[in-house]
Design a protein around this motif. Structure first.
Motif: not given
Ligand SMILES: [Zn+2]
Lengths: 315, 115
Positions: A1-6, A193-196, A258-260, A287-291
């Motif tokens: 799983m990959f997490l990306s936060v703006g 954050l690359d949880l893998n 991975p997705f940024v 995916y999950l996308f939340t803002v």
């Protein structure tokens, strides 16, 4: 799983990243920036925070979260001195005698320290062993559309020294004036954050730790991010220059690969990220996308992402 | 390039104190703006350092870095700064040459301090 936060945050009169002191002048970090004005490109210098500074803050939070989950943190990292097993002196504290095999060195370091597992390290001896950081962080830069309104300004301060006239030498005076350059801007940065990668060998791609331990470390890594953003404990000089403002927006994407997220320095970053994700969805990516903009607070969006990761069995 | 001697000496001072940021930014600039901004920053920092430097009996100024005495040269005069910025506006190569000179050993012993 990959997490990306703006993240977008407004910071007024901040001294979060000072670069050098020249005499009585301490300067804010500044970077050149290309902006378009009336169809013409021009270079402007804007206040900025380095990724190094944000990464240091994140790792400080990670120390705390790891310890609260009873996970191992080495003595250097516990003191927030991130030497990262850089040489024999520091590595010997973890494994003695030091093995010759790079794989064994990596195992020893990862087992004994969550910070070096998540934040990477460079053992610069023979044989050299390197582990990339599982988290990435950009510089924090002013949002493009308002970059021209970003400023850095020196503020005058005075420091007092008590001295009687007999001890007064040369041009020393009771009052020393000094300048601290402060920045004001709406900043944006990206955190991935690359949880893998946590608990997994960078050399063999095989897990080094058991599943429970890996899950606990992932949880610590996520909580550290949550805490860093929620408490605004990042950057320097917080004791007297705690920035006036706060986080205005966050956009969180959780993907399998991975997705940024599109950089929050662009005004349409949320819409663009969403469109990019839709395309990936068509290719089979879940995916999950939340803002959090307007009504939602940043903590709610981050919590949503954590709940989703938990559901997916990431921790 | 002797017409920009004051700027070269100031940049050389920063090099001697192991601060390469100004000389690098001026030397690597692709257009005049970064040179102007960097020179402004360098002059601002230099004034600040100069004011808090030690003053010897002969009036020369120096700072100590790693146990070494590094003489602090004079502040580049206004006309020189103006001429340099004008030259950079018409040919960015001037900035590169000034930065390169600042990185080289000076041809004759510099006395530093007030001259
Ligand atoms: Zn450690």
């Amino acid at each position: 799983m990959f997490l990306s936060v703006g993240v977008r945050f407004e910071a007024n009169v901040e001294a979060l990243n000072m670069v050098e002191t020249a005499g009585n002048y301490s300067k804010h970090r500044r970077v050149p920036y290309l902006v378009e004005e009336d169809g013409k490109l021009k270079t402007v210098y804007v206040p900025a925070l380095s990724g190094e500074s944000l990464a240091h803050a994140y790792q400080e939070h990670l120390v705390r979260e790891a310890l609260s989950l009873n996970l191992p943190v080495c003595d250097d990292c516990r003191r927030n001195e991130f030497y990262k097993s850089m040489n024999k002196v520091h590595l010997k504290k973890k494994v003695n005698p030091i093995p010759d095999d790079p794989k064994k060195i990596e195992v020893a370091i990862v087992q004994s320290c969550v910070i070096e597992d998540v934040g990477g390290f460079l053992y610069a001896e023979k044989p050299p062993v390197r582990r990339s950081s599982a988290f990435q962080v950009s510089y924090a830069l002013p949002v493009k559309s308002v970059a021209l309104f970003a400023t850095s300004e020196p503020q005058l301060h005075a420091r007092h020294a008590q001295m009687d006239s007999s001890s007064k030498k040369g041009n020393a005076s009771e009052q020393m004036i000094y300048y601290v350059e402060t920045g004001t801007a709406l900043y944006g940065f990206t955190f991935n954050l690359d949880l893998n990668a946590i608990g997994v060998s960078a050399i063999t791609s095989e897990p080094i730790l058991n599943e429970n331990e890996i899950k606990a470390r992932r949880e610590a890594a996520l909580k550290a991010l949550f805490r860093m953003l929620s408490s605004a404990q990042f950057g320097a000089k917080l004791s007297r220059f705690f920035p006036v403002g706060g986080i205005t927006e966050v956009a969180v994407a959780v993907t399998e690969h991975p997705f940024v997220v599109t950089s929050p320095i662009y005004d349409d970053y949320i819409a663009r990220t969403e469109r990019r994700l839709k395309v990936l969805e068509g290719l089979g990516e879940k995916y999950l996308f939340t803002v959090a903009t307007g009504e939602k607070v940043p903590e709610e969006a981050l919590k949503e992402a954590m709940d989703y990761l938990k559901e997916q069995g990431a921790f | 390039m002797s017409e920009y001697e004051g700027i070269v000496k100031m940049l050389r001072f920063f090099v001697q104190t192991k601060n390469f940021s100004y000389v690098d930014r001026i030397g690597n600039a692709l257009n005049p703006e970064p040179v102007e901004v960097t020179l402004h920053e360098a002059l601002r920092a230099f004034r600040s350092i100069r004011e808090s430097a030690f003053v010897e009996d002969n009036g020369r100024r120096y700072v100590e870095k790693d146990g070494k005495k590094i003489p602090v040269p004079g502040i580049p005069p206004e006309e020189e700064v103006k001429a340099f910025l004008d030259a950079v506006r018409s040919d960015i190569g001037v900035a590169k040459r000034v930065a390169t000179l600042a990185l080289a050993y000076p041809s004759k012993k510099e006395s530093g301090g007030d001259e």
